[in-house]
Design an enzyme around this catalytic site. Structure first.
Site, PDB file in Angstrom:
ATOM      1  N   LEU A   1       0.861  -1.181   0.000  1.00  0.00           N
ATOM      2  CA  LEU A   1       0.000   0.000   0.000  1.00  0.00           C
ATOM      3  C   LEU A   1       0.897   1.231   0.000  1.00  0.00           C
ATOM      4  O   LEU A   1       1.390   1.679   1.034  1.00  0.00           O
ATOM      5  CB  LEU A   1      -0.942  -0.026   1.202  1.00  0.00           C
ATOM      6  CG  LEU A   1      -1.885  -1.237   1.265  1.00  0.00           C
ATOM      7  CD1 LEU A   1      -2.734  -1.187   2.530  1.00  0.00           C
ATOM      8  CD2 LEU A   1      -2.772  -1.317   0.020  1.00  0.00           C
ATOM      9  N   ASP A   2       1.113   1.775  -1.181  1.00  0.00           N
ATOM     10  CA  ASP A   2       2.073   2.848  -1.383  1.00  0.00           C
ATOM     11  C   ASP A   2       1.578   4.166  -0.781  1.00  0.00           C
ATOM     12  O   ASP A   2       0.430   4.561  -0.990  1.00  0.00           O
ATOM     13  CB  ASP A   2       2.309   3.024  -2.893  1.00  0.00           C
ATOM     14  CG  ASP A   2       3.202   4.195  -3.212  1.00  0.00           C
ATOM     15  OD1 ASP A   2       4.390   4.140  -2.849  1.00  0.00           O
ATOM     16  OD2 ASP A   2       2.713   5.171  -3.818  1.00  0.00           O
ATOM     17  N   ALA A   3       2.470   4.839  -0.036  1.00  0.00           N
ATOM     18  CA  ALA A   3       2.185   6.174   0.512  1.00  0.00           C
ATOM     19  C   ALA A   3       0.842   6.219   1.235  1.00  0.00           C
ATOM     20  O   ALA A   3       0.133   7.222   1.201  1.00  0.00           O
ATOM     21  CB  ALA A   3       2.226   7.217  -0.605  1.00  0.00           C
TER      22      ALA A   3
END
Length: 567
Positions: free
Chosen positions: A235-237
């Site tokens: 789950l990016d950023a």
């Protein structure tokens, strides 16, 4: 698949409770059944591994980090790994491989498609048949060229609330800024000029998770990725996904609730899918994404490890990293750390706030600049800037310009052995696995700092180097293979196996895994004497060298030992 009625009831109740602080009762009355319906349509793959163990070793790579003319890069990657790394790698973190417009894949045009320049979903599924895969969920933002944002600009009803409109006259000084770029970007829409929230760049438009339809789409996306072979989703950023005026707009309670809702759905229908949160922030904030140990992220990135390891090798003193390791609380039996030293991004320095002094961070910056790297800065909200990220290849970051190549290789592998020995799942960037150096040509050509560590390698050139036992690539890969082959067969390196730090000489890192293996790493350029009885009783053998050991031994500069009491 058909979800049993008891599971439907339990999941419905759970989602209503988790999301009560995010959406209104009227919104939940529509959203929850739609989420249940999406989950019901998911087919659970058979024979998928549910949890991680010591054999889990992940490569971090772009789909086109290794290329060959006339061949789909995903096919080239798979063939290369099967030839040179199949025996010791179990998983591949496939960095964003979707159509994109900027930021090397992190400005996604279409979440549901594979970039045709890389290959197609068949290539991905073939890779998934050989390795567990981690997909990127780049769900904080989407490209301005996406159908969603273009539909919003045209005033299409279904996308009307997909993005965050903001008043440019408001005070946004409380908002955490990861980059020194404008927070809001003006766009011309069918309804006039609108200022839209763009945390990372004007081409990365933040999604509005206040809109239930956005969250529904993202849940459907995660389940789609699972169907395509994902065992992990990054789950990016993710910390930035909820905007609340007069707050830092990071780590808001709603962010945790949304991840918990994802976890509840996946636990019910896709238990093999593990969530890993990417939050490049101080340690306490980072580990908050474990939730209560079984309701949020399965893994979190161990972000302090890269800068602390660099500091340790740069100074030849282990006090800071040893104290930090000793402070780590054990994970639950359903969570663990994702350990890494290098990645497609640089070496973040925010995670060592409160661990390293300002002067020590400044020394890291100076060392990186001396070794040909760059430094990226963030706005502090008060008109000042501070270092956010060190952009450099990790081999060059560790390089001592005053010593020879072989000693630098030993320094590099001493650092990697910290990563491979600690509790958690190790992630190895492809340029570390292959002993790459700074891509200064790419940096000059592309003009952005992160390009220094994102070189696209020609497969045939790399293979030629790997066939030369005197080459740096050959020696680095050979030593990785030796260590990882040992690691995957030792249950004491299971992520959940205990880890006890032992303070000895400040030139050493010494700790014990599972009360059975003593890890000893000389991080200095000096020979160091050690009494093995200070670690564990009756230690007899070094697994790495295969040699019997004495009660007192001398470690050569940058030597690594895994000591056990087996003959």
């Amino acid at each position: 698949m058909t979800i049993e009625n008891s599971t439907v009831k339990r999941l419905t109740t759970s989602l209503q409770q988790i999301l009560a602080g995010v959406y209104s009762p009227a919104q939940l009355a529509q959203l929850v059944p739609q989420l249940i319906n999406a989950a019901s349509g998911y087919e659970t793959p058979k024979n998928k591994k549910i949890w991680v163990d010591q054999s889990d070793i992940m490569l971090i790579t772009y789909g086109d980090s290794i290329v060959r003319d006339g061949e789909a890069p995903l096919e080239t990657l798979n063939g290369f790994l099967n030839t040179y790394a199949k025996s010791f790698l179990s998983a591949v973190h496939l960095l964003p491989c979707y159509p994109y417009t900027s930021d090397d894949g992190f400005s996604v045009v279409d979440y549901w498609e594979i970039n045709p320049e890389l290959g197609n979903w068949t290539n991905v599924k073939t890779l998934a048949s050989d390795y567990e895969l981690m997909f990127d969920g780049v769900i904080n933002h989407i490209s301005q060229s996406s159908e969603w944002f273009q539909g919003y600009l045209k005033g299409e009803e279904q996308y009307r609330n997909f993005f965050v409109e903001a008043n440019p006259d408001r005070d946004y000084s409380s908002v955490t800024r990861p980059r020194a770029l404008p927070l809001l970007t003006p766009f011309e829409t069918s309804d006039g000029t609108k200022h839209i929230w763009t945390t990372f760049s004007e081409d990365q438009i933040d999604l509005n998770f206040r809109c239930p339809e956005v969250f529904q789409k993202i849940v459907e996306l995660l389940l789609f990725y699972a169907e395509q072979g994902a065992s992990f989703i990054r789950l990016d950023a993710i910390g930035f996904m909820w905007k609340e005026l007069d707050t830092p707009c990071i780590h808001q309670p709603q962010v945790h609730a949304l991840i918990q809702a994802m976890r509840a759905i996946l636990d019910a229908v896709a238990p093999q899918l593990k969530l890993i949160t990417e939050t490049n922030v101080p340690h306490a904030d980072n580990i908050s994404y474990f939730g209560n140990g079984e309701n949020e992220a399965h893994l979190v990135y161990q972000f302090p490890l890269p800068p602390l390891t660099l500091h340790t090798l740069q100074t030849g003193e282990s006090d800071k990293i040893v104290d930090w390791m000793a402070s780590l609380e054990p994970c639950s039996d359903k969570t663990t750390f994702f350990n890494f030293l290098a990645s497609h991004d640089g070496i973040g320095v925010r995670p060592v706030e409160g661990i390293l002094s300002k002067g020590q961070v400044e020394n890291l910056v100076k060392g990186v600049e001396t070794n040909g790297g760059r430094v990226s800065y963030k706005d502090n909200g008060d008109g000042t800037q501070s270092p956010y990220e060190l952009n450099i290849n990790y081999f060059d970051a560790l390089r001592d310009i005053n010593t020879d190549e072989q000693t630098n290789l030993n320094r590099f592998m001493a650092a990697q052995s910290i990563l491979l020995s600690m509790a958690g799942v190790p992630g190895i960037y492809i340029h570390s696995l292959l002993g790459s150096k700074n891509d200064t040509k790419g940096l000059e050509t592309l003009g952005y700092n992160r390009a220094i560590n994102r070189e696209k390698l020609n497969a045939d050139t790399v293979i030629e180097e790997l066939n030369d036992p005197t080459s740096r690539r050959y020696q680095v890969l050979e030593r990785f293979e030796s260590l990882l082959t040992l690691r995957k067969n030792e249950s004491s390196f299971m992520p959940s196996a205990s880890q006890r730090v032992v303070k000895t000489d400040s030139r050493l890192i010494t700790f014990v895994r599972n009360e059975k293996i003593a890890v000893v790493i000389n991080i200095s350029d000096e020979p160091v004497e050690l009494k093995t009885s200070t670690l564990l009783s009756n230690l007899k053998k070094d697994l790495i060298s295969g040699n019997q050991i004495e009660t007192t031994m001398i470690l050569a500069p940058y030597q690594v030992m895994w000591l056990c009491n087996n003959d």
